[in-house]
Design a protein around this motif. Sequence first.
Motif, PDB file in Angstrom:
ATOM      1  N   GLY A 145       2.223 -93.214  40.446  1.00 49.07           N
ATOM      2  CA  GLY A 145       1.713 -93.393  41.806  1.00 49.07           C
ATOM      3  C   GLY A 145       1.908 -92.165  42.665  1.00 49.07           C
ATOM      4  O   GLY A 145       1.038 -91.771  43.444  1.00 49.07           O
ATOM      5  N   VAL A 146       3.059 -91.519  42.504  1.00 47.27           N
ATOM      6  CA  VAL A 146       3.362 -90.317  43.282  1.00 47.27           C
ATOM      7  C   VAL A 146       2.445 -89.165  42.881  1.00 47.27           C
ATOM      8  O   VAL A 146       1.928 -88.436  43.731  1.00 47.27           O
ATOM      9  CB  VAL A 146       4.842 -89.936  43.082  1.00 47.27           C
ATOM     10  N   VAL A 147       2.245 -88.998  41.573  1.00 51.21           N
ATOM     11  CA  VAL A 147       1.379 -87.923  41.076  1.00 51.21           C
ATOM     12  C   VAL A 147      -0.054 -88.103  41.559  1.00 51.21           C
ATOM     13  O   VAL A 147      -0.691 -87.156  42.046  1.00 51.21           O
ATOM     14  CB  VAL A 147       1.439 -87.862  39.536  1.00 51.21           C
ATOM     15  N   VAL A 148      -0.591 -89.303  41.431  1.00 51.46           N
ATOM     16  CA  VAL A 148      -1.968 -89.557  41.867  1.00 51.46           C
ATOM     17  C   VAL A 148      -2.101 -89.333  43.363  1.00 51.46           C
ATOM     18  O   VAL A 148      -3.078 -88.742  43.841  1.00 51.46           O
ATOM     19  CB  VAL A 148      -2.406 -90.986  41.483  1.00 51.46           C
ATOM     20  N   GLY A 149      -1.100 -89.770  44.128  1.00 52.04           N
ATOM     21  CA  GLY A 149      -1.132 -89.542  45.573  1.00 52.04           C
ATOM     22  C   GLY A 149      -1.169 -88.069  45.919  1.00 52.04           C
ATOM     23  O   GLY A 149      -1.916 -87.634  46.804  1.00 52.04           O
ATOM     24  N   GLY A 150      -0.363 -87.268  45.211  1.00 54.38           N
ATOM     25  CA  GLY A 150      -0.354 -85.834  45.470  1.00 54.38           C
ATOM     26  C   GLY A 150      -1.647 -85.158  45.069  1.00 54.38           C
ATOM     27  O   GLY A 150      -2.169 -84.306  45.793  1.00 54.38           O
ATOM     28  N   LEU A 151      -2.187 -85.535  43.910  1.00 52.02           N
ATOM     29  CA  LEU A 151      -3.432 -84.919  43.450  1.00 52.02           C
ATOM     30  C   LEU A 151      -4.606 -85.249  44.367  1.00 52.02           C
ATOM     31  O   LEU A 151      -5.456 -84.398  44.638  1.00 52.02           O
ATOM     32  CB  LEU A 151      -3.738 -85.379  42.021  1.00 52.02           C
ATOM     33  N   LEU A 152      -4.647 -86.480  44.838  1.00 52.86           N
ATOM     34  CA  LEU A 152      -5.776 -86.894  45.687  1.00 52.86           C
ATOM     35  C   LEU A 152      -5.593 -86.487  47.140  1.00 52.86           C
ATOM     36  O   LEU A 152      -6.551 -86.064  47.799  1.00 52.86           O
ATOM     37  CB  LEU A 152      -5.960 -88.413  45.610  1.00 52.86           C
ATOM     38  N   GLY A 153      -4.373 -86.634  47.649  1.00 52.29           N
ATOM     39  CA  GLY A 153      -4.157 -86.434  49.076  1.00 52.29           C
ATOM     40  C   GLY A 153      -3.583 -85.100  49.476  1.00 52.29           C
ATOM     41  O   GLY A 153      -3.561 -84.764  50.656  1.00 52.29           O
ATOM     42  N   GLY A 154      -3.079 -84.334  48.513  1.00 49.88           N
ATOM     43  CA  GLY A 154      -2.512 -83.047  48.857  1.00 49.88           C
ATOM     44  C   GLY A 154      -1.007 -83.087  49.053  1.00 49.88           C
ATOM     45  O   GLY A 154      -0.335 -84.085  48.784  1.00 49.88           O
ATOM     46  N   PHE A 155      -0.490 -81.973  49.582  1.00 51.99           N
ATOM     47  CA  PHE A 155       0.946 -81.771  49.640  1.00 51.99           C
ATOM     48  C   PHE A 155       1.668 -82.836  50.476  1.00 51.99           C
ATOM     49  O   PHE A 155       2.650 -83.434  50.036  1.00 51.99           O
ATOM     50  CB  PHE A 155       1.247 -80.381  50.211  1.00 51.99           C
ATOM     51  N   ARG A 156       1.183 -83.083  51.703  1.00 51.75           N
ATOM     52  CA  ARG A 156       1.921 -83.997  52.590  1.00 51.75           C
ATOM     53  C   ARG A 156       1.964 -85.416  52.046  1.00 51.75           C
ATOM     54  O   ARG A 156       3.006 -86.091  52.118  1.00 51.75           O
ATOM     55  CB  ARG A 156       1.281 -83.977  53.982  1.00 51.75           C
ATOM     56  N   ILE A 157       0.861 -85.916  51.520  1.00 54.03           N
ATOM     57  CA  ILE A 157       0.835 -87.276  50.984  1.00 54.03           C
ATOM     58  C   ILE A 157       1.675 -87.356  49.697  1.00 54.03           C
ATOM     59  O   ILE A 157       2.437 -88.308  49.496  1.00 54.03           O
ATOM     60  CB  ILE A 157      -0.621 -87.719  50.736  1.00 54.03           C
ATOM     61  N   GLY A 158       1.521 -86.363  48.816  1.00 53.19           N
ATOM     62  CA  GLY A 158       2.292 -86.374  47.573  1.00 53.19           C
ATOM     63  C   GLY A 158       3.802 -86.306  47.819  1.00 53.19           C
ATOM     64  O   GLY A 158       4.577 -87.080  47.237  1.00 53.19           O
TER      65      GLY A 158
ATOM     66  N   ALA B 142       8.157 -84.505  41.553  1.00 51.00           N
ATOM     67  CA  ALA B 142       6.829 -84.839  41.020  1.00 51.00           C
ATOM     68  C   ALA B 142       5.793 -84.887  42.147  1.00 51.00           C
ATOM     69  O   ALA B 142       4.680 -84.371  42.021  1.00 51.00           O
ATOM     70  CB  ALA B 142       6.879 -86.167  40.283  1.00 51.00           C
ATOM     71  N   GLY B 143       6.185 -85.522  43.285  1.00 52.49           N
ATOM     72  CA  GLY B 143       5.269 -85.576  44.419  1.00 52.49           C
ATOM     73  C   GLY B 143       4.978 -84.203  44.987  1.00 52.49           C
ATOM     74  O   GLY B 143       3.839 -83.895  45.368  1.00 52.49           O
ATOM     75  N   LEU B 144       6.020 -83.342  45.025  1.00 54.54           N
ATOM     76  CA  LEU B 144       5.861 -81.990  45.552  1.00 54.54           C
ATOM     77  C   LEU B 144       4.927 -81.159  44.662  1.00 54.54           C
ATOM     78  O   LEU B 144       3.999 -80.501  45.147  1.00 54.54           O
ATOM     79  CB  LEU B 144       7.241 -81.326  45.644  1.00 54.54           C
ATOM     80  N   ILE B 145       5.158 -81.219  43.363  1.00 54.84           N
ATOM     81  CA  ILE B 145       4.332 -80.434  42.428  1.00 54.84           C
ATOM     82  C   ILE B 145       2.881 -80.924  42.432  1.00 54.84           C
ATOM     83  O   ILE B 145       1.932 -80.131  42.535  1.00 54.84           O
ATOM     84  CB  ILE B 145       4.918 -80.515  41.008  1.00 54.84           C
ATOM     85  N   ALA B 146       2.700 -82.241  42.314  1.00 56.44           N
ATOM     86  CA  ALA B 146       1.347 -82.802  42.302  1.00 56.44           C
ATOM     87  C   ALA B 146       0.626 -82.523  43.620  1.00 56.44           C
ATOM     88  O   ALA B 146      -0.587 -82.240  43.648  1.00 56.44           O
ATOM     89  CB  ALA B 146       1.395 -84.308  42.035  1.00 56.44           C
ATOM     90  N   GLY B 147       1.374 -82.571  44.740  1.00 59.44           N
ATOM     91  CA  GLY B 147       0.769 -82.303  46.039  1.00 59.44           C
ATOM     92  C   GLY B 147       0.291 -80.864  46.170  1.00 59.44           C
ATOM     93  O   GLY B 147      -0.789 -80.599  46.714  1.00 59.44           O
ATOM     94  N   LEU B 148       1.121 -79.926  45.680  1.00 61.45           N
ATOM     95  CA  LEU B 148       0.715 -78.512  45.734  1.00 61.45           C
ATOM     96  C   LEU B 148      -0.524 -78.260  44.877  1.00 61.45           C
ATOM     97  O   LEU B 148      -1.457 -77.553  45.293  1.00 61.45           O
ATOM     98  CB  LEU B 148       1.872 -77.629  45.263  1.00 61.45           C
ATOM     99  N   ILE B 149      -0.537 -78.843  43.679  1.00 54.68           N
ATOM    100  CA  ILE B 149      -1.709 -78.687  42.803  1.00 54.68           C
ATOM    101  C   ILE B 149      -2.935 -79.356  43.436  1.00 54.68           C
ATOM    102  O   ILE B 149      -4.040 -78.808  43.429  1.00 54.68           O
ATOM    103  CB  ILE B 149      -1.423 -79.281  41.413  1.00 54.68           C
ATOM    104  N   GLY B 150      -2.733 -80.552  43.985  1.00 50.28           N
ATOM    105  CA  GLY B 150      -3.852 -81.264  44.622  1.00 50.28           C
ATOM    106  C   GLY B 150      -4.426 -80.517  45.802  1.00 50.28           C
ATOM    107  O   GLY B 150      -5.652 -80.456  45.986  1.00 50.28           O
ATOM    108  N   SER B 151      -3.566 -79.914  46.631  1.00 55.20           N
ATOM    109  CA  SER B 151      -4.046 -79.147  47.794  1.00 55.20           C
ATOM    110  C   SER B 151      -4.902 -77.974  47.358  1.00 55.20           C
ATOM    111  O   SER B 151      -5.918 -77.659  47.987  1.00 55.20           O
ATOM    112  CB  SER B 151      -2.855 -78.656  48.620  1.00 55.20           C
ATOM    113  N   LYS B 152      -4.509 -77.324  46.258  1.00 57.99           N
ATOM    114  CA  LYS B 152      -5.280 -76.186  45.769  1.00 57.99           C
ATOM    115  C   LYS B 152      -6.592 -76.625  45.141  1.00 57.99           C
ATOM    116  O   LYS B 152      -7.644 -76.032  45.372  1.00 57.99           O
ATOM    117  CB  LYS B 152      -4.442 -75.413  44.755  1.00 57.99           C
ATOM    118  N   LEU B 153      -6.540 -77.692  44.349  1.00 60.63           N
ATOM    119  CA  LEU B 153      -7.747 -78.160  43.668  1.00 60.63           C
ATOM    120  C   LEU B 153      -8.775 -78.736  44.632  1.00 60.63           C
ATOM    121  O   LEU B 153      -9.974 -78.645  44.400  1.00 60.63           O
ATOM    122  CB  LEU B 153      -7.383 -79.210  42.619  1.00 60.63           C
ATOM    123  N   ARG B 154      -8.329 -79.343  45.729  1.00 62.89           N
ATOM    124  CA  ARG B 154      -9.259 -79.941  46.695  1.00 62.89           C
ATOM    125  C   ARG B 154     -10.203 -78.893  47.271  1.00 62.89           C
ATOM    126  O   ARG B 154     -11.310 -79.194  47.688  1.00 62.89           O
ATOM    127  CB  ARG B 154      -8.485 -80.605  47.838  1.00 62.89           C
TER     128      ARG B 154
END
Length: 585
Positions: A89-102, A131-143
Amino acid sequence: MLIVSLIERLAIIATIAFLLTRFKFFRKLFDYHTQMSTKQRIVLTLIFGLFGIIGTYTGIIVNPFENTEDRWSRALNNEEAIANSRVLGVVVGGLLGGFRIGFGAGVIAGVHRFFLGGFTAVACGVATILAGLIAGLIGSKLRKQTLLSPWTALIVGTATETIQMIVILLVADPYSQAVILVKEIMIPMIVTNGIGSALFILIIRSVLKDDERTEANGAQKALQIAETTLDHLRGGLTFQSAEKVCELIYSRTASLAVSMTNKDTILAHVGMESNHHSSGSPIQTKSTRQVIQSGNMISIGKSEILCNHPNCSLGAAIIAPIKIKNRTVATLKIYVHNENLLTPSLIELVQGLTSMFGHQLELSELDQLQELAKEAEIRALQAQVNPHFLFNAMNTIVSLIRTNPDRARSLLISLANYIRQNVESSTAGLVTLKEEVELIKSYLLIEEARFGDRIQVKYSIDPNTLRYSIPPMAILTLVQNSFKHGLQKIKKDGLIHITIRDEQYYIHISVVDNGKGMNESRRSTLLSDKVESENGTGIGLYNLHQRLKKMIHRSDGLTIKSSDNGTEIYFFIPKDDEQGVKRTS
């Protein structure tokens, strides 16, 4: 086996993913051009944090020393840990929503895991936040670069779960117990969380693609219907055009009935219950009036349709406004059996249709206004009498009063007839050839008196053609053109020959003069360039050419032939009523 138990939990993940796609604000996560508000970010952070907590509670309690498993999580003792899908759940939140949400979701799920206890409480809490921090950083860049793919989610989910295993080995105490735990849960958790993250994204993308496909199909159907209704709405919204439009929509949709209204009357009703929902009746439903007043589309049930017929099968409807420049001028109604059939695809279709109908009616209104303006201009030009012609005619009559009173009296009558016929023809769409010839003769009697023997007029007119109709002043314009341009400088033996003859299927009308003619350059551009006439009515050959093509079906307009020996201008009109020429008795 532990991995089998964890895979079973993926059904919960799939259900949650599908439910989340039902919320519009959640879909904004996939719209990378939309900026989310702070409130939306907070809500999404709480959702994904709660998703992480659910992943914890649906995990499996593992005791590596006793080799036991408990299917549902609870408070842990110091020898227990949880094999779970919390990181998913944390990873998906970060990938979709970016750093702050993740990061926010990681903190929520991580703190919750810490308070459940167990010898891995600190390690799992810290790993979840990471996990939330890493996924959020990746999500922010990919968005900012590309759409999120399931493969990306698989890699990030696998990587973050691997990091959690490393953190457990580094932080959990005692170390020997942590090693035993990692050996038991590492492969199942890495595999299930990686696959789960990919599955979550895949489900969301699949649902959204289906929605996009539905919208595209609705838009395509709306375009097809709008294209077929274009000709019907070209003349505006009438009882006849509304009937045709409703028939087309009814034949291409799974609706019970289709109806259109203006602001106070039912224009058409096609389909079921047309025996008591009839065109021409006043609007009955309060909901329709509400749509007209508010300009917003609504859906209504059977009780709001307000049908007094006891066995009426119309159970629900979509009522949408048709607007011209943000002004509601009509409504479109689609009726179905019940409210469950008011699907998103049907709503999208109705929205697309009403938008296009509004544009079509707006174009129709503009066309009508332009036609009215042109017609008013032409009629004003027809009604005016050129002051030079009037002054010349009056001077000629004055000069004849003493020398030839009878001739002066005759010319005065001709002038009066000319002015009267000129004014009357300005209010007519078409005039008979008989009326046009009388107007020409009144005009030419005055011009012949002024020019004397310099110009002669010859008529070759078939009497059987005089009942057919043409645009007013069509032949007179050609005669005036001959006088003003062809014969103006002729000193003697000028001739104008007016011919109206029957050619079986067409009436041939021509005006020939033996004046100076025109060069090829002038002749070739005379009907393609709008050149106002310097004298006469001001209508000009170009305008007459366009009027003939538009007002007479199958007319090619004017044809000009010119040489040093003179000019001939002619045109044809078809004889048959079906070909667009009006006959008069």
